[in-house]
Design a protein around this motif. Sequence first.
Motif, PDB file in Angstrom:
ATOM      1  N   ALA A 136      11.414   4.722  -2.701  1.00 50.52           N
ATOM      2  CA  ALA A 136      11.967   5.496  -1.432  1.00 50.52           C
ATOM      3  C   ALA A 136      11.294   5.297  -0.827  1.00 50.52           C
ATOM      4  N   GLY A 137       9.451   5.311  -0.407  1.00 49.69           N
ATOM      5  CA  GLY A 137       8.894   5.532   0.155  1.00 49.69           C
ATOM      6  C   GLY A 137       7.851   6.486   0.134  1.00 49.69           C
ATOM      7  N   LYS A 138       7.281   7.280  -1.231  1.00 53.11           N
ATOM      8  CA  LYS A 138       6.876   8.012  -1.121  1.00 53.11           C
ATOM      9  C   LYS A 138       5.291   8.160  -0.520  1.00 53.11           C
ATOM     10  N   THR A 139       4.827   6.838  -1.256  1.00 56.45           N
ATOM     11  CA  THR A 139       3.299   6.023  -0.808  1.00 56.45           C
ATOM     12  C   THR A 139       2.811   5.555   0.617  1.00 56.45           C
ATOM     13  N   THR A 140       4.393   4.952   0.685  1.00 59.57           N
ATOM     14  CA  THR A 140       4.393   5.128   2.800  1.00 59.57           C
ATOM     15  C   THR A 140       3.666   6.110   3.618  1.00 59.57           C
ATOM     16  N   LEU A 141       3.991   7.277   3.117  1.00 59.79           N
ATOM     17  CA  LEU A 141       4.574   9.008   3.548  1.00 59.79           C
ATOM     18  C   LEU A 141       3.127   9.370   3.049  1.00 59.79           C
ATOM     19  N   ALA A 142       2.879   9.192   1.587  1.00 59.68           N
ATOM     20  CA  ALA A 142       1.584  10.087   1.904  1.00 59.68           C
ATOM     21  C   ALA A 142       0.045   8.786   2.217  1.00 59.68           C
ATOM     22  N   GLU A 143       0.251   7.573   2.825  1.00 56.65           N
ATOM     23  CA  GLU A 143      -0.466   7.218   3.765  1.00 56.65           C
ATOM     24  C   GLU A 143      -0.339   7.236   5.478  1.00 56.65           C
ATOM     25  N   ALA A 144       0.533   7.457   5.295  1.00 58.90           N
ATOM     26  CA  ALA A 144       0.408   8.052   7.044  1.00 58.90           C
ATOM     27  C   ALA A 144       0.257   9.857   7.109  1.00 58.90           C
ATOM     28  N   MET A 145       0.442  10.203   5.844  1.00 54.69           N
ATOM     29  CA  MET A 145      -0.217  11.742   5.945  1.00 54.69           C
ATOM     30  C   MET A 145      -2.245  11.665   5.891  1.00 54.69           C
ATOM     31  N   CYS A 146      -2.253  10.581   4.849  1.00 56.31           N
ATOM     32  CA  CYS A 146      -3.888  10.837   5.362  1.00 56.31           C
ATOM     33  C   CYS A 146      -4.494   9.950   6.528  1.00 56.31           C
ATOM     34  N   TYR A 147      -3.806   9.290   6.775  1.00 58.52           N
ATOM     35  CA  TYR A 147      -4.034   8.370   8.234  1.00 58.52           C
ATOM     36  C   TYR A 147      -4.137   9.518   9.344  1.00 58.52           C
ATOM     37  N   LEU A 148      -2.829  10.027   9.388  1.00 61.43           N
ATOM     38  CA  LEU A 148      -2.880  11.482  10.368  1.00 61.43           C
ATOM     39  C   LEU A 148      -3.793  12.191  10.054  1.00 61.43           C
ATOM     40  N   ALA A 149      -4.494  12.940   9.473  1.00 59.95           N
ATOM     41  CA  ALA A 149      -5.011  13.685   8.621  1.00 59.95           C
ATOM     42  C   ALA A 149      -6.564  13.066   9.300  1.00 59.95           C
ATOM     43  N   GLY A 150      -6.823  11.832   9.534  1.00 61.36           N
ATOM     44  CA  GLY A 150      -7.884  11.164   9.406  1.00 61.36           C
ATOM     45  C   GLY A 150      -8.737  11.005   8.569  1.00 61.36           C
ATOM     46  N   VAL A 151      -8.224  10.565   7.451  1.00 61.34           N
ATOM     47  CA  VAL A 151      -9.012  10.840   6.165  1.00 61.34           C
ATOM     48  C   VAL A 151      -9.022   8.945   6.449  1.00 61.34           C
ATOM     49  N   THR A 152      -8.341   7.879   6.197  1.00 61.38           N
ATOM     50  CA  THR A 152      -8.562   6.972   7.169  1.00 61.38           C
ATOM     51  C   THR A 152      -8.061   5.789   8.270  1.00 61.38           C
ATOM     52  N   SER A 153      -8.952   5.073   7.976  1.00 57.79           N
ATOM     53  CA  SER A 153      -8.714   4.776   9.983  1.00 57.79           C
ATOM     54  C   SER A 153      -7.898   4.093  10.488  1.00 57.79           C
ATOM     55  N   ARG A 154      -6.697   3.672   9.643  1.00 57.51           N
ATOM     56  CA  ARG A 154      -5.731   2.805   9.476  1.00 57.51           C
ATOM     57  C   ARG A 154      -5.065   2.898   8.500  1.00 57.51           C
ATOM     58  N   MET A 155      -3.785   2.636   8.513  1.00 56.28           N
ATOM     59  CA  MET A 155      -2.745   2.719   7.336  1.00 56.28           C
ATOM     60  C   MET A 155      -2.619   1.111   6.530  1.00 56.28           C
ATOM     61  N   GLY A 156      -2.727   1.590   5.182  1.00 60.68           N
ATOM     62  CA  GLY A 156      -2.305   0.368   4.627  1.00 60.68           C
ATOM     63  C   GLY A 156      -0.846   0.447   4.347  1.00 60.68           C
ATOM     64  N   LYS A 157      -0.918  -0.412   3.774  1.00 60.64           N
ATOM     65  CA  LYS A 157       0.158  -0.411   3.277  1.00 60.64           C
ATOM     66  C   LYS A 157       0.638  -1.798   1.754  1.00 60.64           C
ATOM     67  N   VAL A 158       1.892  -0.960   1.316  1.00 59.30           N
ATOM     68  CA  VAL A 158       2.117  -1.145  -0.249  1.00 59.30           C
ATOM     69  C   VAL A 158       2.091  -2.772  -0.700  1.00 59.30           C
ATOM     70  N   ALA A 159       3.163  -3.409   0.327  1.00 48.17           N
ATOM     71  CA  ALA A 159       2.891  -4.850   0.360  1.00 48.17           C
ATOM     72  C   ALA A 159       1.181  -5.483   0.236  1.00 48.17           C
ATOM     73  N   ASP A 160       0.287  -5.203   1.352  1.00 52.20           N
ATOM     74  CA  ASP A 160      -0.972  -5.090   1.268  1.00 52.20           C
ATOM     75  C   ASP A 160      -1.376  -4.841   0.370  1.00 52.20           C
ATOM     76  N   LYS A 161      -1.305  -3.786  -0.950  1.00 55.64           N
ATOM     77  CA  LYS A 161      -1.870  -3.682  -1.885  1.00 55.64           C
ATOM     78  C   LYS A 161      -3.956  -3.096  -1.535  1.00 55.64           C
ATOM     79  N   ASN A 162      -3.188  -1.873  -0.237  1.00 52.47           N
ATOM     80  CA  ASN A 162      -4.513  -1.626   0.238  1.00 52.47           C
ATOM     81  C   ASN A 162      -4.418   0.105   0.769  1.00 52.47           C
ATOM     82  N   THR A 163      -3.675   0.341   0.045  1.00 44.92           N
ATOM     83  CA  THR A 163      -2.714   2.354  -0.053  1.00 44.92           C
ATOM     84  C   THR A 163      -4.147   2.631  -0.549  1.00 44.92           C
ATOM     85  N   VAL A 164      -4.157   4.111  -0.022  1.00 45.11           N
ATOM     86  CA  VAL A 164      -4.932   5.289  -0.836  1.00 45.11           C
ATOM     87  C   VAL A 164      -4.746   5.531  -2.133  1.00 45.11           C
TER      88      VAL A 164
END
Length: 697
Positions: free
Chosen positions: A20-48
Amino acid sequence: MKVYTTDKIRNVVLLGHGGAGKTTLAEAMCYLAGVTSRMGKVADKNTVSDFDSQEQKRGISINTSLLPIEWEDHKINVLDTPGYFDFVGEVEQAMSVADAAIIVVSGKDGIQVGTEKAWDLCEKFKIPRMFWVTDMDIDDVSYRQVIENLVAEYGKKIAPFNLPIRENGKYVGYVNVIQEKGFRYEGKDAVECPVPDYLSEYLSEYRDNLMEAVAETSDEFMDRYFAGDTFSEAEIRSAVRVNIQDGSIVPVECGSGTECKGVYTLLDDIVKYMPSADTRKMSGINMKTNEIFEANFDFSKPKSAFIFKTIVDPFIGRYSLIKVRSGVFKTDDLVYNSRTQEEAKIGKIYILRGNKSAEVPELHAGDLGALAKFGNAQTGDTLSTKANPIQYAPMDVSKPYTYIRYRAVKKDEIDKVQQALQKIMAEDPTFKAVNDAENHQSLLYGCGNLQLDIIKDRLKDEYKVEIETEKPKVAFRETIRKTSDVEYKYKKQTGGHGQYGHVKMRFGPSGNLNEPYEFEEEVVGGSVPKNYFPAVEKGVAESCDRGPLAAYPVVGVKAVLYDGSYHPVDSSEMAFKTAARQAFRQGFMEAGPVLMEPIVALHVTVPDTYTGDVMGDLNKRRGRVLGMTPLPGGKQKIDADVPQMELFDYCNILRSMTGGRGDYSYEFARYEQAPADVQSAEVQARASKVAEGYAES
């Protein structure tokens, strides 16, 4: 990360259907909060959060990941959970420490079975929730249809807080229902804009419904509402917060996880509306006084914490994840484990963010953190102080019913396999490795085949050991229905002392299927000396371990030794034991041997619409439906007696029949005589293995 007090902490779990998009939402949260400098993707195997090799390999979440982020001078502990039902234990661990939930709904797919299960979990754990409808960047997604479906499913408590603005098929902004204002996305910012005409009608409808809910929070507001008075934005937000926390309002917000739109608003509203831990009740038992300890996430009370999850990773090490339920935990604190009754010093306190750890000096009540390599601590343990030893109730975790037989591919790796399985069991309370000594097999139990397949892969990839799996043996039993009278003389001459044992025995049903055998002796005249009676009984007992019919344990046999003979020189205990075993084999096969199969009491819970399909399937499985009980929410509980051998792979079949909405449990009920075709198949299988030159192990 700095230390946060209880009122500044929000523990939020992300729930929803798989994909449904839970991990993608979590990744967006981390990105907006400054935890990461770029958003990872599930397909790219690089989410937090999906850092595990199996998660990256399969493109799904398998474990619950903890992602603490800082937002508006608050700490939000985001718990990203799996959506697939095999990993329900991970979800239940997260629910045990969450104070609120975000149910992620795919705008494209709408309400799915995972959405329904997420709602049920929130009801079970009594936590406030909000829906976040994603996929707004997809042109043909209808937000209004999702809202209508949510209202139809869950009633008028569903309250949309915003509406998507679209232009030329693109998601360009949103309307805030409380503020009655439109906002257009410009980069990371949302700039105020007019409300489009086509949204005015829906804005008016949704706001009216929201104002009714606000009015119901107090008599004063109700009087003002009927008098036509308007509420200020501050009054609305204050009332809405109360409504959300008591469950009378469930907000709905929208956005796009992949485009990171709507996430800023969601984070703001988590801080504004979701409760901190100190608003929730929590109590345990003081083991010294046996009195109730009202922890209630009060930082001023004696310290206590609950271990809600254990991570045993070959690469990042072992961590015990805790939620502080009272007091403040600090580095070098001496804490007491009420299960092991041991004291241990806390070395360092960490916060985990995916597979990365960072040290913090202390954790306040309500916060989530981790202790590294902390003694013999296990999931479910309570940590407190020896002066105030506290014990909290264990987590309510689903019991596994799907099982498979396994063995190590290489015999010299048996110990390594067992050690690896012990580590995996420490992490996952819904996984069990069981030694079935009666049937000479080792079993793996889980909540579904996918979970067991992943464990098999983990053994190979992480622990460098391999297992092979096959359909497990069913715990049949053998017994007799008739009587027999046999004689067996064991006589062997080897040059020196020979072997001589002679028995005459009767065999028949004992009437007690809970015991393997009953042994009696009716020898008169000393034809068999008393000192050989125990040897004869031992021969009977050993024969019951592997029956003559199909090598299953024997139950319900009465053996009577009534005559025989002995040799003053050649007779021995071994000889009489051997004679008894041969007499048992012969007498058993002459006394109407039958195979007994285990029957389980099965309980299936399904929505009303699936009861016919489920009952028809149970009939095909030789099940006997005993009754049906209506349950809240339009469900039925079906009780049936079913042969255990017919339930192999039932998890997958039930999910297929009910779209994943069916649940089941069972417990052993009794043994019944197996049908002739089942008995014949088992006997033939045994005969085939004997013919191949070995006995089944």
